[in-house]
Structure formats: C-alpha cells, structure tokens
Design a protein around this motif. Structure first.
Motif, PDB file in Angstrom:
ATOM      1  N   UNK A 143      93.696  26.354   0.794  1.00  0.00           N
ATOM      2  CA  UNK A 143      93.209  26.810  -0.510  1.00  0.00           C
ATOM      3  C   UNK A 143      91.693  27.002  -0.467  1.00  0.00           C
ATOM      4  N   UNK A 144      90.997  26.050   0.122  1.00  0.00           N
ATOM      5  CA  UNK A 144      89.535  26.142   0.200  1.00  0.00           C
ATOM      6  C   UNK A 144      89.097  27.343   1.039  1.00  0.00           C
ATOM      7  N   UNK A 145      89.775  27.553   2.165  1.00  0.00           N
ATOM      8  CA  UNK A 145      89.440  28.702   3.023  1.00  0.00           C
ATOM      9  C   UNK A 145      89.721  30.025   2.310  1.00  0.00           C
ATOM     10  N   UNK A 146      90.784  30.053   1.542  1.00  0.00           N
ATOM     11  CA  UNK A 146      91.116  31.273   0.805  1.00  0.00           C
ATOM     12  C   UNK A 146      90.065  31.562  -0.256  1.00  0.00           C
ATOM     13  N   UNK A 147      89.581  30.528  -0.944  1.00  0.00           N
ATOM     14  CA  UNK A 147      88.507  30.711  -1.919  1.00  0.00           C
ATOM     15  C   UNK A 147      87.278  31.306  -1.245  1.00  0.00           C
ATOM     16  N   UNK A 175      92.801  23.902  -7.133  1.00  0.00           N
ATOM     17  CA  UNK A 175      94.028  23.534  -6.426  1.00  0.00           C
ATOM     18  C   UNK A 175      93.718  22.599  -5.260  1.00  0.00           C
ATOM     19  N   UNK A 176      92.671  22.914  -4.510  1.00  0.00           N
ATOM     20  CA  UNK A 176      92.302  22.056  -3.384  1.00  0.00           C
ATOM     21  C   UNK A 176      91.987  20.647  -3.865  1.00  0.00           C
ATOM     22  N   UNK A 177      91.292  20.529  -4.988  1.00  0.00           N
ATOM     23  CA  UNK A 177      90.982  19.217  -5.553  1.00  0.00           C
ATOM     24  C   UNK A 177      92.277  18.489  -5.931  1.00  0.00           C
ATOM     25  N   UNK A 178      93.206  19.207  -6.558  1.00  0.00           N
ATOM     26  CA  UNK A 178      94.475  18.585  -6.943  1.00  0.00           C
ATOM     27  C   UNK A 178      95.253  18.106  -5.720  1.00  0.00           C
ATOM     28  N   UNK A 179      95.025  18.774  -4.587  1.00  0.00           N
ATOM     29  CA  UNK A 179      95.718  18.413  -3.351  1.00  0.00           C
ATOM     30  C   UNK A 179      94.924  17.417  -2.506  1.00  0.00           C
TER      31      UNK A 179
END
Length: 367
Positions: A143-147, A175-179
């Motif tokens: 998710x972070x890389x996609x951002x 989403x990354x934070x939630x994960x």
C-alpha cells in the motif's frame, strides 16, 4: 467528478478554495468536438492506466491474503479491499472500456459498495513485481509503495486527475496504517518547495510574478488564490490547536496537540514564503476566530482537532488541482499529513480523503 462544494468551516476560517474551471469535470478525455469522427485522445490515459495497474496489484494482494493466512482477519481486510475497488472504479471512470484491463473476478462481482462476497478460489499469490503478499505487514508495505507511485505521477496529470491521485494516495497510506505500517511515502521533490523560493520561474509559467490584475495569467492567478486559501486555513488551524491544547490534560494527547500545532505553524510559514516569492502579499491571520462548537473539555478538544484536520484535507485536495505540477507534491504531502492526523484524533477514514462527494463507481465504464 465534481469538486467539493464551497463550505466555510463555520467561522473558523477554513474556506474552500476557488477551484480551477478544469477541476469541474471528470478526468476522462472522451469529449468530442464538432466535426470530429470520434473521441479526442485523453492525455491522462497513460497515467490512469499505470494507476489502475498498481491498484489491480493491490487487489491481488488483498485477495491472496484473504484466501490464505489473512482469512481470519477478513473483518479488517474486506473494508480496505472494498475501498481499493472504489479507487479502481473512480480511476477508470470515463475511459473507453477497450482501454481498461479487465478487473479481477472479485472486483467485477463487487456490489455497490465494492465488497466481494468472498475472495476468488484462485486468487493471485503476490504482486505484479513477484513479491509475495502473505502477511498484513507485506500488504501494508505494498500500500505504501503504491501511494508513492501515485505521487510520482502528480506532475504528469491534468488538475482533476492530480487531485484524485493525491486523495487515493492518502487513502493508501491510511490503509497501510490500518495494516500496521506507519511509514509515510515521500513525494518527489518539487522544483520549488514552499521553503525555498525559485531562482527562476518554471518554463511553463509567466516570466513576471503572477498578480491579481486583469492581464495576469488566469492559471497563475488561480494558483496564488489557492495558496492564499491554504494559508488562511493554516492560520485558522493554528488558532484552533491553541484551543485544543488548552482543553487537554497533560498527557500524550496534549503532546500530540503540541506536535500538530508546531506542524501547522511550519506549514503556515512555508505558504507565506512561497506566496511572497511569487510577488504576492501573504494574507494575514484574522484577529480572532469563532469556534464551530463549544469546546469545554478533552472530548470537545479532540473533536475539534479531528474537525480541523478533516477540513484541511479538502483544502489540500483542492490545492493539488490548483497549483502547477512542480508544487503538487507539497500539497499532496499536506493532504496526507492532515488525513493521518484526522485518523489519530478519531475521525473516520474516508475512501477519498479531501473529496467529500461520493465518486461514481459504475460496474462498467461509461462510453
């Protein structure tokens, strides 16, 4: 996609920005002109297709995790995946169907909310790059890389698409934070940051500083107006956090409020420097601000902080669309930071931070 309606943050000064005319339409390029035999080419299409491909990789990652070790965490994963499916639909909206790669079975069968009833039995086992997604931590990193990939394309997109990309990138970080991953992406360094005045104007900007006069370049004047709006919003946020900090006990929340207060002071000062470097006079803070509701205790203070940051996401989503490409990364950073702070203060995480109106999520692309 329509921009947010103009709203005042009750008298607290968070005025919605004046959006560019270009921001009032969808990011698609399928309009026709008299005499044309077909749709005009869409200059955003390469950027859109790259972002759709990255989104499909995310969806495959969610499906792989749901079909395997993440099945027990479906209550957490399914809502996040549903938002990613909404992102895909918003990105694809307006493109001809022939241009868009087919969605995965789970995405195609999603209902109006974008949530599939169950992951497909043959869900992909990893990202397109070959990196397996077998844990929430690996999915958070994806998710972070996609951002980051979306932010890299900001300067190449037209204003409405840039605004959407910045919003979706902020959602990716949430989403990354939630994960479990709290590392924010880093936007590409702009040609002229708010902390550093440009030594020469970009080649696509007028040689003279923008002004509010009738002879000014309309886009440059609109950018200055948008920057002044962002500055006014930060003036209001600094005032608001002074109230927030005074109503919180001496604990971690007050420490968080102090940190946010300092961050908004720094952002305010940065906009002042940038506006001054463009030949305009930065707007001054108001003598005082009326609060949107009474703040008498810690609960009211946290509610005000969440409200401040949520309103700022709208300001900064609009700013991404209003400023030239080299400055969009800074605006997107501000959008992401406010979305993260709103999350920490207890605000709900929207699928499209900074874009209040629901985006169209058609089951098939529009002609």
């Amino acid at each position: 996609m329509q921009p947010p309606s103009r709203r005042t943050f009750l008298a607290l000064g968070l005025l919605a920005l004046t959006a560019l005319t270009a921001c009032t339409g969808s990011h698609g390029g399928n309009d026709t002109t008299p005499g044309n035999r077909g749709p005009l080419p869409n200059p955003d299409e390469p950027v859109i297709l790259r972002s759709i491909a990255a989104t499909d990789t995310l969806l495959a990652g969610y499906d792989a995790l749901l079909a395997g070790p993440g099945g027990a965490q479906a209550a957490v994963l399914q809502p996040l995946r549903a938002e990613v499916a909404q992102h895909r639909a918003a990105l694809a909206y307006g493109l001809p169907a022939a241009s868009i790669p087919p969605a995965s079975p789970a995405t195609s069968s999603a209902g109006p909310g974008g949530t599939p009833s169950a992951p497909p039995s043959g869900a992909a086992s990893g990202a397109a790059s070959g990196t397996p997604v077998g844990t929430p931590a690996a999915l958070a990193a994806l998710e972070r890389q996609t951002a980051q990939a979306r932010l890299t394309d900001l300067a190449a997109a037209r204003p409405p698409l840039a605004r959407l990309l910045a919003s979706v990138a902020a959602s990716d970080v949430l989403h990354a934070v939630a994960l479990g991953d709290t590392t924010p992406p880093v936007a590409p360094p702009p040609a002229a940051t708010p902390t550093e005045a440009p030594t020469a104007p970009p080649s696509d900007q007028p040689t003279a500083p923008p002004s509010a006069g009738p002879s000014a370049d309309p886009a440059a004047a609109a950018a200055v107006t948008a920057l002044q709006g962002a500055l006014g919003a930060e003036h209001a946020a600094v005032y608001g956090y002074g109230v927030v900090g005074a109503r919180l006990p001496e604990d971690q929340q007050r420490t968080d409020a102090r940190t946010a207060y300092a961050a908004h002071e720094a952002r305010r000062d940065a906009w002042q420097r940038l506006i001054g470097s463009l030949g305009a006079t930065p707007a001054a803070a108001a003598g005082g601000y009326q609060l949107p509701f009474a703040v008498t205790d810690a609960a009211g203070a946290t509610k005000l902080a969440a409200h401040l940051e949520t309103r700022l996401t709208t300001v900064y989503a609009d700013l991404v669309a209003a400023v030239p490409g080299p400055q969009r990364g800074t605006a997107a950073d501000a959008l992401r930071d406010s979305a993260l702070r709103a999350h920490r203060w207890g605000a709900a995480d929207p699928a499209f931070p900074g874009i209040p109106e629901p985006l169209p999520t058609p089951t098939a692309t529009s002609p």
